[in-house]
Design a protein around this motif. Structure first.
Motif, PDB file in Angstrom:
ATOM      1  N   TRP A  95       0.828  -1.207   0.000  1.00 49.68           N
ATOM      2  CA  TRP A  95       0.000   0.000   0.000  1.00 49.68           C
ATOM      3  C   TRP A  95       0.864   1.260   0.000  1.00 49.68           C
ATOM      4  O   TRP A  95       0.452   2.303  -0.537  1.00 49.68           O
ATOM      5  N   LYS A  96       2.064   1.172   0.549  1.00 51.53           N
ATOM      6  CA  LYS A  96       2.954   2.331   0.571  1.00 51.53           C
ATOM      7  C   LYS A  96       3.505   2.626  -0.818  1.00 51.53           C
ATOM      8  O   LYS A  96       3.567   3.788  -1.231  1.00 51.53           O
ATOM      9  N   LEU A  97       3.883   1.578  -1.546  1.00 49.51           N
ATOM     10  CA  LEU A  97       4.288   1.782  -2.936  1.00 49.51           C
ATOM     11  C   LEU A  97       3.135   2.353  -3.745  1.00 49.51           C
ATOM     12  O   LEU A  97       3.325   3.243  -4.583  1.00 49.51           O
ATOM     13  N   GLY A  98       1.940   1.860  -3.508  1.00 49.36           N
ATOM     14  CA  GLY A  98       0.776   2.389  -4.213  1.00 49.36           C
ATOM     15  C   GLY A  98       0.533   3.850  -3.907  1.00 49.36           C
ATOM     16  O   GLY A  98       0.208   4.647  -4.805  1.00 49.36           O
ATOM     17  N   ALA A  99       0.699   4.245  -2.638  1.00 49.87           N
ATOM     18  CA  ALA A  99       0.481   5.642  -2.264  1.00 49.87           C
ATOM     19  C   ALA A  99       1.478   6.563  -2.950  1.00 49.87           C
ATOM     20  O   ALA A  99       1.133   7.666  -3.388  1.00 49.87           O
ATOM     21  N   VAL A 100       2.729   6.117  -3.070  1.00 46.25           N
ATOM     22  CA  VAL A 100       3.764   6.937  -3.699  1.00 46.25           C
ATOM     23  C   VAL A 100       3.598   6.968  -5.212  1.00 46.25           C
ATOM     24  O   VAL A 100       3.687   8.027  -5.848  1.00 46.25           O
ATOM     25  N   LEU A 101       3.342   5.800  -5.816  1.00 44.00           N
ATOM     26  CA  LEU A 101       3.324   5.701  -7.276  1.00 44.00           C
ATOM     27  C   LEU A 101       1.982   6.108  -7.895  1.00 44.00           C
ATOM     28  O   LEU A 101       1.943   6.508  -9.055  1.00 44.00           O
ATOM     29  N   ARG A 102       0.889   6.016  -7.150  1.00 46.05           N
ATOM     30  CA  ARG A 102      -0.425   6.300  -7.724  1.00 46.05           C
ATOM     31  C   ARG A 102      -1.132   7.496  -7.088  1.00 46.05           C
ATOM     32  O   ARG A 102      -1.888   8.192  -7.751  1.00 46.05           O
ATOM     33  N   ASP A 103      -0.895   7.713  -5.779  1.00 43.12           N
ATOM     34  CA  ASP A 103      -1.686   8.710  -5.061  1.00 43.12           C
ATOM     35  C   ASP A 103      -0.939  10.015  -4.822  1.00 43.12           C
ATOM     36  O   ASP A 103      -1.510  10.953  -4.257  1.00 43.12           O
ATOM     37  N   GLY A 104       0.330  10.070  -5.185  1.00 41.64           N
ATOM     38  CA  GLY A 104       1.070  11.306  -5.027  1.00 41.64           C
ATOM     39  C   GLY A 104       1.663  11.526  -3.656  1.00 41.64           C
ATOM     40  O   GLY A 104       2.072  12.651  -3.324  1.00 41.64           O
ATOM     41  N   ALA A 105       1.734  10.487  -2.836  1.00 44.26           N
ATOM     42  CA  ALA A 105       2.371  10.628  -1.529  1.00 44.26           C
ATOM     43  C   ALA A 105       3.868  10.853  -1.709  1.00 44.26           C
ATOM     44  O   ALA A 105       4.472  10.417  -2.696  1.00 44.26           O
ATOM     45  N   ALA A 106       4.478  11.527  -0.744  1.00 49.50           N
ATOM     46  CA  ALA A 106       5.915  11.786  -0.804  1.00 49.50           C
ATOM     47  C   ALA A 106       6.682  10.469  -0.699  1.00 49.50           C
ATOM     48  O   ALA A 106       6.286   9.543   0.013  1.00 49.50           O
ATOM     49  N   ALA A 107       7.809  10.399  -1.403  1.00 52.67           N
ATOM     50  CA  ALA A 107       8.589   9.164  -1.451  1.00 52.67           C
ATOM     51  C   ALA A 107       9.130   8.760  -0.089  1.00 52.67           C
ATOM     52  O   ALA A 107       9.416   7.581   0.140  1.00 52.67           O
ATOM     53  N   ASP A 108       9.262   9.705   0.851  1.00 46.98           N
ATOM     54  CA  ASP A 108       9.794   9.336   2.159  1.00 46.98           C
ATOM     55  C   ASP A 108       8.830   8.466   2.962  1.00 46.98           C
ATOM     56  O   ASP A 108       9.204   7.912   4.003  1.00 46.98           O
ATOM     57  N   LEU A 109       7.600   8.318   2.485  1.00 49.72           N
ATOM     58  CA  LEU A 109       6.688   7.356   3.111  1.00 49.72           C
ATOM     59  C   LEU A 109       7.308   5.956   3.113  1.00 49.72           C
ATOM     60  O   LEU A 109       7.084   5.168   4.041  1.00 49.72           O
ATOM     61  N   LEU A 110       8.085   5.641   2.092  1.00 51.37           N
ATOM     62  CA  LEU A 110       8.666   4.307   1.972  1.00 51.37           C
ATOM     63  C   LEU A 110       9.716   4.033   3.044  1.00 51.37           C
ATOM     64  O   LEU A 110      10.052   2.868   3.289  1.00 51.37           O
TER      65      LEU A 110
END
Length: 481
Positions: free
Chosen positions: A309-324
């Motif tokens: 879900w974290k990869l999805g948030a970064v790659l699809r939802d525009g979340a900042a990459a530091d979420l990973l």
């Protein structure tokens, strides 16, 4: 880029990650160096928390149909039944934890089910693709294959097992210990002369311990035999027959077929890091367990469930990459805890009970967790979100899918408008372990935020690419948003 995510390894962790990315619309490719899926029963025990994950991923029905509960252990002595042994402490199902005991499915069958689900969602596994080279920069990762060619991806996830090539190429070490220096044989066999209602246990006499467990949903038994003298097991049919004859009352011809065999020396090891740049380690590539307690496969599945879900948030939802960054932060301590548990079970220092079910694991200390209540009670942000019924809606039904869920519980809880497809809203009386208030449930089923009011919730949502969600001004919302 050829794909957004390259998943190396089609074991349980790799397949679960492939499924989770596929249902999020994230382009991903799963590659496997072998020409087929793993053929053995090795990781046969699915813990209750993993059953909840499989419920969310849409494979629970197939998993339940393919397996069964663990049989009662039957201890044999001199060819006679000498007593029973319960492998797991009993637990009753409850409304908040409907899956109460481990479910037995041979690992090869679990992987078949996961692969079918991946393909149903439009994903695939490319077999015969062994990674031999790896380079990365600030934009992506390039993986080269022994068969020629390469794939470039924005991120790469190593799910390629305890002898991970990717981990070696990255230069990431593993720290651990040998749990037992002597080898253990594990094999899938067909056996006559034993019932399939019991797990047959033959204590060590002049030789080591041997067990024959009927594998639910098949005609096979899983054989495990310990070699305390350090002798390397003979993995042939004749070798397996010799071991069975020496340690049981069965004749050699009782072993009618050998379907798969392997040997190992139990060890516990943890990767020094779970991430290097754009590459992540999951499953056995990140942690290697003793099989005792059934924690390895289950911890691996939940690694993938956390990362997906974290990869999805970064790659699809525009979340900042530091979420990973939170993947290693959250999963490495859990893996360390489960490694310790597996080792204690192996050494007979603790039983298989509540801890091995993995329902009590959580992320209270995570940087992603926000508990804003002054008196939260026993259920807190960071904990697993329990099941229950709210206004006629089962919570696990509401959670199922790649979205977030906002629970607004109790008469005094603030109402919220429908925030769109990425957040589902459930409103009604507080069930079971929940106190009245607001609870934000992450896509992986953990409480990410909890409060008596909605203060701070929009800012919290924005971190995950969920900006612009209003949480005030409406009342009377009920059911699913």
């Amino acid at each position: 880029m050829d794909t957004d995510v390259l998943v190396v390894g089609a074991g349980p962790a790799g397949l679960v990650l492939g499924i989770d990315l596929a249902r999020r619309g994230v382009p991903a490719l799963v590659v496997e160096r072998a020409e087929e899926l793993f053929p053995g029963s090795r990781g046969k025990g699915l813990q209750p928390r993993t059953m909840e994950v499989f419920d969310d991923l849409g494979v629970l029905g197939a998993v339940r149909a393919a397996g069964g509960t663990y049989p009662v252990g039957m201890v044999w002595q001199d060819g006679r039944r000498a007593g029973e042994h319960r492998m797991f402490d009993p637990a009753e199902p409850s409304e908040d934890a409907p899956y109460n005991e481990p479910w037995m499915v041979p690992q090869w069958r679990t992987q078949e089910i996961l692969r079918a689900r991946l393909e149903e969602l439009g994903g695939r596994v490319a077999f015969g693709r062994e990674v031999v080279g790896l380079t990365q920069d600030t934009e992506g990762v390039r993986a080269e294959f022994a068969s020629g060619g390469a794939v470039t991806a924005r991120y790469l996830v190593a799910a390629d097992g305890g002898r991970s090539t990717v981990r070696r190429l990255l230069g990431i070490g593993m720290t651990g210990e040998t749990v037992d220096p002597n080898p253990t044989l594990v094999a899938d066999v067909r056996v006559s002369g034993l019932d399939r209602e019991n797990w047959h246990l033959f204590p060590p006499g002049r030789h080591g311990f041997l067990a024959l467990c009927p594998l639910a949903g098949t005609e096979d038994f899983q054989l495990m035999a310990h070699f305390p003298d350090g002798t390397a097991p003979d993995l042939s049919l004749e070798g397996v027959r010799e071991v069975v004859t020496a340690r049981t009352h069965l004749a050699p011809e009782a072993v009618t077929e050998l379907r798969w065999a392997s040997d190992f020396r139990p060890r516990a090891a943890l990767a020094d890091r779970f991430r290097s740049g754009r590459v992540f380690l999951t499953g056995d590539a990140a942690h290697v367990h003793s099989p005792a307690g059934g924690q390895g496969l289950n911890t691996s599945v939940q690694d993938a469930y956390n990362l997906g879900w974290k990869l999805g948030a970064v790659l699809r939802d525009g979340a900042a990459a530091d979420l990973l960054d939170s993947y290693e932060e959250e999963r490495r301590p859990v893996a360390a805890e489960m490694l310790g548990l597996s080792t204690r079970v192996h050494r007979g220092e603790t039983r298989r009970g509540d801890a091995t079910r993995q329902l009590g694991l959580g992320y209270r200390q995570s940087s992603l967790t926000r508990e804003t209540r002054t008196d939260p009670g026993p259920l807190r942000a960071g904990d697993r979100a329990p099941d229950g019924t709210v206004a006629g809606i089962r919570l696990f039904d509401a959670f199922r899918g790649p979205h977030w869920t906002l629970l607004t519980l109790g008469d005094g809880a603030p109402a919220v408008p429908d925030p769109g497809a990425r957040i589902r809203v459930v409103r009604g009386p507080a069930p079971g372990p929940y106190a009245p208030g607001l609870y934000l449930v992450r896509p992986d089923g953990y409480l990410g935020w909890a409060g008596d009011t909605a203060a701070g919730l929009p800012a919290h949502l924005a971190r995950f690419g969920l900006s612009g969600v209003s949480v005030s001004g409406l009342s009377g919302l009920s059911g699913l948003g």
